[in-house]
Enzyme design. Structure first.
Site, PDB file in Angstrom:
ATOM      1  N   VAL A   2       0.865  -1.179   0.000  1.00 60.87           N
ATOM      2  CA  VAL A   2       0.000   0.000   0.000  1.00 60.87           C
ATOM      3  C   VAL A   2       0.904   1.234   0.000  1.00 60.87           C
ATOM      4  CG1 VAL A   2      -1.840   1.176   1.277  1.00 60.87           C
ATOM      5  CG2 VAL A   2      -1.738  -1.314   1.255  1.00 60.87           C
ATOM      6  N   HIS A   3       1.047   1.858  -1.141  1.00 57.00           N
ATOM      7  CA  HIS A   3       2.098   2.850  -1.361  1.00 57.00           C
ATOM      8  C   HIS A   3       1.748   4.273  -0.888  1.00 57.00           C
ATOM      9  CE1 HIS A   3       4.002  -0.168  -3.973  1.00 57.00           C
ATOM     10  NE2 HIS A   3       2.787  -0.408  -4.410  1.00 57.00           N
ATOM     11  N   ASP A   4       0.600   4.795  -1.332  1.00 60.27           N
ATOM     12  CA  ASP A   4       0.307   6.223  -1.139  1.00 60.27           C
ATOM     13  C   ASP A   4       0.170   6.649   0.324  1.00 60.27           C
ATOM     14  OD1 ASP A   4      -1.805   6.274  -4.110  1.00 60.27           O
ATOM     15  OD2 ASP A   4       0.360   6.471  -3.880  1.00 60.27           O
TER      16      ASP A   4
END
Ligand code: RIB
Ligand code: CA
Length: 330
Positions: free
Chosen positions: A246-248
């Protein structure tokens, strides 16, 4: 004291979590949202942003960005985020009118209205920020700072072998943004894959988001659960096991708190001509270019602390959020 953010995103599943986190965090204000095509087409991104903002009670302008990247043909990641961009989530209809301006114009207007205050947060391709720089070249000096999720430094890509999605979708835009922000008062912060992939959502994380959706929980939590379920299915099918990168949200939480990671200065540029490496973010670790560092790159991430912070912020904040704060303009 709350910090105003302009969020430019290609909502998508992790973008939705980042928006929810910002709306839930007591020290953050969503001053505007720009919808950028990426994970899904800009029309779907914009619809997602309008619905999420309405559910989150975000009373801020939401502007639709450009229909396509500056040069490259559009590409989408509906295999990763689902055809609508939010996985299995079924969204309510939104009556949110949106803002009639272009995404680029909203960047410029908000930065001019709040000189030195607005923090830019780019969670998708750089298309609309690049277009905003054509309107207002002084944007890097009007913004308080720029943070973005994108790139990969000495780390495999997730799109091409060496390229990360947000940069790969519009490499020309990213290159123009990095060039324009060179010399800004504060170097932009880049949250690249080698940092964001240290964050791993597990079944336990999914269970805890599900708890937020039960017993009269906030409707956004149910949307996040259904979106994440699709994300886990994609990662499992892609060989990562039952989990999700989960990047953002990590880049967003660091932008708000300055916590959960350190940064290191680095000269970075974007490869545009490489037949095998187009869209790669190249970091000059040895100073071979003779250029001063132009970015601060996230490093030494503390993923477990971040996930706890994210879940607690959502738990405490979602309950506080009001009903939609906007009403359709007469
Ligand atoms: O590479 C990950 C990035 O691309 C994230 O921002 C994700 O939402 C997609 O936009
Ligand atoms: Ca994104």
């Amino acid at each position: 004291m709350t910090v105003p953010f302009l969020v430019d995103c290609d909502t998508g599943i992790d973008d939705a979590i980042a928006l929810s986190y910002l709306a839930a965090h007591p020290q953050a204000e969503i001053a505007g949202i720009v919808s950028t095509g990426g994970n899904v087409a800009v029309t779907a991104v914009h619809r997602n942003n309008l619905v999420l903002a309405e559910l989150l009670g975000v009373d801020a302008p939401i502007a639709r960005g450009a229909d396509r990247p500056l040069v490259q043909e559009p590409m989408f990641a509906d295999d990763t985020h689902g055809p609508g961009g939010l996985g299995h989530a079924v969204l309510p209809e939104s009556a949110h009118p949106g803002d009639p301006r272009t995404g680029a114009q909203l960047w410029v207007d908000l930065a001019r209205a709040r000189p030195g205050e607005l923090v830019g947060l780019v969670l998708g391709p750089h298309t609309n920020l690049a277009l905003a720089l054509e309107i207002e070249p002084e944007l890097p000096h009007l913004l308080r700072r720029l943070h973005f999720m994108g790139g990969a430094i000495n780390h495999r890509g997730n799109t091409g072998p060496t390229s990360e999605w947000n940069i790969a979708v519009d490499p020309e835009a990213a290159q123009r943004v990095l060039s324009a922000f060179t010399g800004a008062a504060q170097r932009p912060v880049m949250g690249s894959l080698e940092a964001t992939e240290t964050v791993r959502f597990t079944q336990d994380t999914l269970d805890r988001v599900t708890e937020l959706a039960t017993d009269g929980g906030h409707p956004i939590a149910r949307i996040l659960v259904e979106a994440l379920r699709f994300y886990f299915e994609f990662h499992q099918a892609d060989g990562f096991g039952w989990m999700a990168h989960v990047h953002d949200p990590l880049v967003t939480a660091h932008a708000v708190t300055g916590d959960f990671a350190s940064t290191r200065p680095l000269a970075v540029d974007v490869e545009l001509a490489g037949t095998l490496t187009r869209g790669q973010t190249v970091g000059d670790e040895l100073g071979r270019w003779g250029r001063a560092p132009n970015l601060e790159v996230l490093t030494e991430v503390r993923p477990d602390e971040f996930v706890e912070h994210l879940l607690e912020t959502l738990r405490a904040g979602l309950g506080r959020l009001s009903d939609p704060a906007w009403s359709p303009r007469p």
